[in-house]
Write a protein that holds these residues in place. Structure first.
Motif, PDB file in Angstrom:
ATOM      1  N   SER A 249       0.795  -1.228   0.000  1.00 57.75           N
ATOM      2  CA  SER A 249       0.000   0.000   0.000  1.00 57.75           C
ATOM      3  C   SER A 249       0.827   1.277   0.000  1.00 57.75           C
ATOM      4  CB  SER A 249      -0.943   0.002   1.204  1.00 57.75           C
ATOM      5  OG  SER A 249      -0.218  -0.148   2.411  1.00 57.75           O
ATOM      6  N   LEU A 250       2.105   1.163  -0.291  1.00 52.95           N
ATOM      7  CA  LEU A 250       2.955   2.333  -0.498  1.00 52.95           C
ATOM      8  C   LEU A 250       3.619   2.207  -1.858  1.00 52.95           C
ATOM      9  CD1 LEU A 250       4.717   2.603   2.978  1.00 52.95           C
ATOM     10  CD2 LEU A 250       2.849   4.039   2.137  1.00 52.95           C
ATOM     11  N   GLY A 251       3.938   3.341  -2.477  1.00 55.65           N
ATOM     12  CA  GLY A 251       4.599   3.308  -3.769  1.00 55.65           C
ATOM     13  C   GLY A 251       4.191   4.482  -4.636  1.00 55.65           C
ATOM     14  N   SER A 252       5.015   4.790  -5.611  1.00 55.47           N
ATOM     15  CA  SER A 252       4.809   5.970  -6.439  1.00 55.47           C
ATOM     16  C   SER A 252       3.564   5.880  -7.311  1.00 55.47           C
ATOM     17  CB  SER A 252       6.035   6.200  -7.331  1.00 55.47           C
ATOM     18  OG  SER A 252       6.235   5.098  -8.203  1.00 55.47           O
ATOM     19  N   TYR A 253       3.179   4.676  -7.693  1.00 53.33           N
ATOM     20  CA  TYR A 253       2.010   4.557  -8.567  1.00 53.33           C
ATOM     21  C   TYR A 253       0.719   4.948  -7.851  1.00 53.33           C
ATOM     22  CZ  TYR A 253       4.515   2.474 -12.467  1.00 53.33           C
ATOM     23  OH  TYR A 253       5.358   2.279 -13.536  1.00 53.33           O
ATOM     24  N   ILE A 254       0.658   4.707  -6.545  1.00 57.58           N
ATOM     25  CA  ILE A 254      -0.528   5.124  -5.790  1.00 57.58           C
ATOM     26  C   ILE A 254      -0.657   6.635  -5.836  1.00 57.58           C
ATOM     27  CG2 ILE A 254      -1.567   5.258  -3.493  1.00 57.58           C
ATOM     28  CD1 ILE A 254      -0.372   2.494  -2.934  1.00 57.58           C
ATOM     29  N   ASN A 255       0.415   7.336  -5.549  1.00 63.86           N
ATOM     30  CA  ASN A 255       0.379   8.801  -5.553  1.00 63.86           C
ATOM     31  C   ASN A 255       0.046   9.344  -6.933  1.00 63.86           C
ATOM     32  OD1 ASN A 255       1.172   8.736  -2.846  1.00 63.86           O
ATOM     33  ND2 ASN A 255       3.352   8.852  -3.357  1.00 63.86           N
ATOM     34  N   GLU A 256       0.642   8.749  -7.956  1.00 62.14           N
ATOM     35  CA  GLU A 256       0.416   9.238  -9.314  1.00 62.14           C
ATOM     36  C   GLU A 256      -1.007   8.938  -9.784  1.00 62.14           C
ATOM     37  OE1 GLU A 256       2.565   9.242 -13.718  1.00 62.14           O
ATOM     38  OE2 GLU A 256       3.463   8.112 -12.063  1.00 62.14           O
ATOM     39  N   PHE A 257      -1.510   7.772  -9.437  1.00 66.03           N
ATOM     40  CA  PHE A 257      -2.874   7.418  -9.825  1.00 66.03           C
ATOM     41  C   PHE A 257      -3.881   8.351  -9.170  1.00 66.03           C
ATOM     42  CE2 PHE A 257      -6.356   3.933  -9.578  1.00 66.03           C
ATOM     43  CZ  PHE A 257      -6.909   4.355 -10.766  1.00 66.03           C
ATOM     44  N   GLU A 258      -3.692   8.624  -7.887  1.00 59.09           N
ATOM     45  CA  GLU A 258      -4.601   9.530  -7.182  1.00 59.09           C
ATOM     46  C   GLU A 258      -4.562  10.930  -7.782  1.00 59.09           C
ATOM     47  OE1 GLU A 258      -4.660   7.519  -2.704  1.00 59.09           O
ATOM     48  OE2 GLU A 258      -3.222   9.130  -3.154  1.00 59.09           O
ATOM     49  N   ALA A 259      -3.372  11.448  -8.017  1.00 56.03           N
ATOM     50  CA  ALA A 259      -3.247  12.804  -8.568  1.00 56.03           C
ATOM     51  C   ALA A 259      -3.843  12.888  -9.975  1.00 56.03           C
ATOM     52  CB  ALA A 259      -1.779  13.223  -8.583  1.00 56.03           C
ATOM     53  N   SER A 260      -3.582  11.884 -10.793  1.00 60.34           N
ATOM     54  CA  SER A 260      -4.072  11.882 -12.169  1.00 60.34           C
ATOM     55  C   SER A 260      -5.586  11.717 -12.218  1.00 60.34           C
ATOM     56  CB  SER A 260      -3.403  10.764 -12.969  1.00 60.34           C
ATOM     57  OG  SER A 260      -2.012  10.959 -13.059  1.00 60.34           O
ATOM     58  N   PHE A 261      -6.124  10.901 -11.306  1.00 63.17           N
ATOM     59  CA  PHE A 261      -7.568  10.685 -11.307  1.00 63.17           C
ATOM     60  C   PHE A 261      -8.298  11.936 -10.837  1.00 63.17           C
ATOM     61  CE2 PHE A 261     -11.651   8.775 -10.204  1.00 63.17           C
ATOM     62  CZ  PHE A 261     -11.846   7.935 -11.285  1.00 63.17           C
ATOM     63  N   ALA A 262      -7.756  12.611  -9.834  1.00 57.23           N
ATOM     64  CA  ALA A 262      -8.354  13.869  -9.377  1.00 57.23           C
ATOM     65  C   ALA A 262      -8.361  14.897 -10.510  1.00 57.23           C
ATOM     66  CB  ALA A 262      -7.584  14.408  -8.175  1.00 57.23           C
ATOM     67  N   LYS A 263      -7.266  14.994 -11.222  1.00 56.89           N
ATOM     68  CA  LYS A 263      -7.192  15.927 -12.344  1.00 56.89           C
ATOM     69  C   LYS A 263      -8.202  15.576 -13.416  1.00 56.89           C
ATOM     70  CE  LYS A 263      -3.942  17.884 -15.705  1.00 56.89           C
ATOM     71  NZ  LYS A 263      -2.547  17.869 -16.200  1.00 56.89           N
ATOM     72  N   TYR A 264      -8.339  14.295 -13.709  1.00 54.87           N
ATOM     73  CA  TYR A 264      -9.284  13.853 -14.734  1.00 54.87           C
ATOM     74  C   TYR A 264     -10.719  14.214 -14.343  1.00 54.87           C
ATOM     75  CZ  TYR A 264     -12.059  10.867 -17.767  1.00 54.87           C
ATOM     76  OH  TYR A 264     -12.995  10.414 -18.666  1.00 54.87           O
ATOM     77  N   CYS A 265     -11.078  14.001 -13.080  1.00 49.94           N
ATOM     78  CA  CYS A 265     -12.440  14.288 -12.624  1.00 49.94           C
ATOM     79  C   CYS A 265     -12.688  15.769 -12.374  1.00 49.94           C
ATOM     80  CB  CYS A 265     -12.748  13.504 -11.343  1.00 49.94           C
ATOM     81  SG  CYS A 265     -12.822  11.715 -11.579  1.00 49.94           S
ATOM     82  N   GLY A 266     -11.610  16.543 -12.246  1.00 50.04           N
ATOM     83  CA  GLY A 266     -11.762  17.959 -11.968  1.00 50.04           C
ATOM     84  C   GLY A 266     -11.965  18.256 -10.502  1.00 50.04           C
ATOM     85  N   THR A 267     -11.369  17.425  -9.635  1.00 58.19           N
ATOM     86  CA  THR A 267     -11.442  17.652  -8.191  1.00 58.19           C
ATOM     87  C   THR A 267     -10.035  17.918  -7.642  1.00 58.19           C
ATOM     88  OG1 THR A 267     -11.253  15.283  -7.710  1.00 58.19           O
ATOM     89  CG2 THR A 267     -13.472  16.201  -7.917  1.00 58.19           C
TER      90      THR A 267
END
Length: 370
Positions: free
Chosen positions: A31-49
């Motif tokens: 549950s740690l790793g760079s892909y988690i952070n990147e996925f969260e940031a990218s998904f927020a950007k995609y949704c506009g949140t």
């Protein structure tokens, strides 16, 4: 036996394999790793949140959001009667009462008129479900929420990328909830996401998701928390899928248009409807035969199965489940629709020839009465 055409299957390319292999090679597989952070940031950007928080499933995302808002026993939460059971179960996990209300027959989403009639002094939240890829009318739902001081938690598990007035699901309420199960528009195999613009809510949800561990004192927990985390391996798969989401959605739209063109002249049938305010992403193609009973619907599905075509029925009404039958609010539209509706194969890569074959079989079976 004809070639088997499944209802759904994921689209996995070299990109997904590359990202997952990189995550495995890094050694960060939990549950740690760079892909988690990147996925969260990218998904927020995609949704506009402003924020997005990964979870272990769509169900745990709903439960975590409700727990973060403090929903508890004595509270009531309104959900549509036509939805996957997880929407209601997550409410029940908190001890709150599940209040099911009817849907609109065209969009299959929660009926805002019925919502207002179901509101009581104990009502704390509404969970509109963007069913089968069509967004619920959050314009009206947010108006009601403001009038009665209620929370709006979007269940967008089936509607990644759907829009209302060019605003994406996940950004249309107080928070949004997504699922990344294997049959969703984008997948992590299993997993979920919460989206929000509320900084305080985001930080508290993250705290509770991680067993409510103190940020200052390791392995100190001052309240009940949860282990609702996503793994870095899942996030690697999810990030690759997210980078292809426009392609995946456009393919689903094309698939639906092919179904519509083949079945347009067939009397007494209904496919997915799209309201003027909405962008539908057609997670699953819906097919209803006017006047069908549940038995007739099931017979049609069996006949298609013999032709190598997998289908599935609409969800049973939540209010029919033993644990929710105490709900006394009638839902006639839900009860009419569920028994006649099926979902057709709708996955990325479904070919022109396969859709033509499915429609030919549908036409033959319905017209000839099996």
């Amino acid at each position: 036996m004809k070639k088997f055409i499944p209802l759904s299957k994921p689209s996995i390319t070299c990109l997904e394999i590359e990202y997952v292999n990189q995550a495995m090679s890094s050694g960060w597989v939990s549950s740690l790793g760079s892909y988690i952070n990147e996925f969260e940031a990218s998904f927020a950007k995609y949704c506009g949140t402003k924020y997005a928080l990964t979870t272990s499933s769509g169900t745990t995302a709903i439960h975590l959001a409700l727990a973060t808002y403090g929903i508890t026993a004595g509270d009531e939460v309104i959900v549509p009667d036509l939805t996957f059971i997880a929407t209601a179960n997550a409410v029940a996990y908190t001890g709150a009462k599940v209040v099911t209300v009817d849907i609109k027959e065209d969009t299959l989403c929660i009926d805002t008129v019925k919502i207002e009639k179901a509101i009581t002094p104990n009502t704390k939240a509404i969970i509109p479900v963007h069913l089968y890829g069509h967004p619920a009318n959050t314009i009206e739902i947010n108006r009601l929420a403001k009038k009665y001081n209620l929370l709006v938690l979007e269940d967008a598990a089936e509607a990644h990328g759907a829009e209302i007035e060019r605003q994406k699901t996940g950004s249309l309420g107080d928070c949004g909830i997504f699922s990344f199960y294997g049959n969703k528009i984008i997948t992590c195999g299993e997993g979920g996401m919460i989206t929000t613009n509320d900084e305080a809510f985001y930080h508290r949800a993250k705290h509770l998701r991680d067993q409510a561990m103190s940020p200052l004192k390791r392995y100190w927990h001052n309240e009940l928390g949860f282990n609702y985390r996503m793994t870095n391996l899942q996030a690697a798969l999810g990030l690759a899928q997210l980078q292809r989401i426009d392609e995946l959605i456009e393919d689903r739209i094309k698939i639906f248009e092919l179904y519509r063109s083949y079945l347009a002249d067939m009397p007494g049938i209904k496919l997915n409807f799209t309201a003027d305010y909405a962008r539908n992403v057609y997670w699953l193609v819906c097919f209803e035969v006017e006047g069908y009973t549940e038995a007739e619907r099931n017979n049609l599905m069996k006949a298609l199965e013999l032709q190598g075509i997998e289908t599935r029925p609409y969800f049973y009404p939540v209010s029919e489940m033993p644990m929710y039958q105490q709900n006394s609010i009638p839902t006639p539209v839900t009860h009419k629709v569920y028994q006649r509706g099926i979902n057709l194969p709708s996955y990325f890569g479904l070919t022109f020839e396969e859709i033509e074959y499915i429609c030919t079989c549908l036409r033959s079976q319905v017209n000839n009465g099996f």
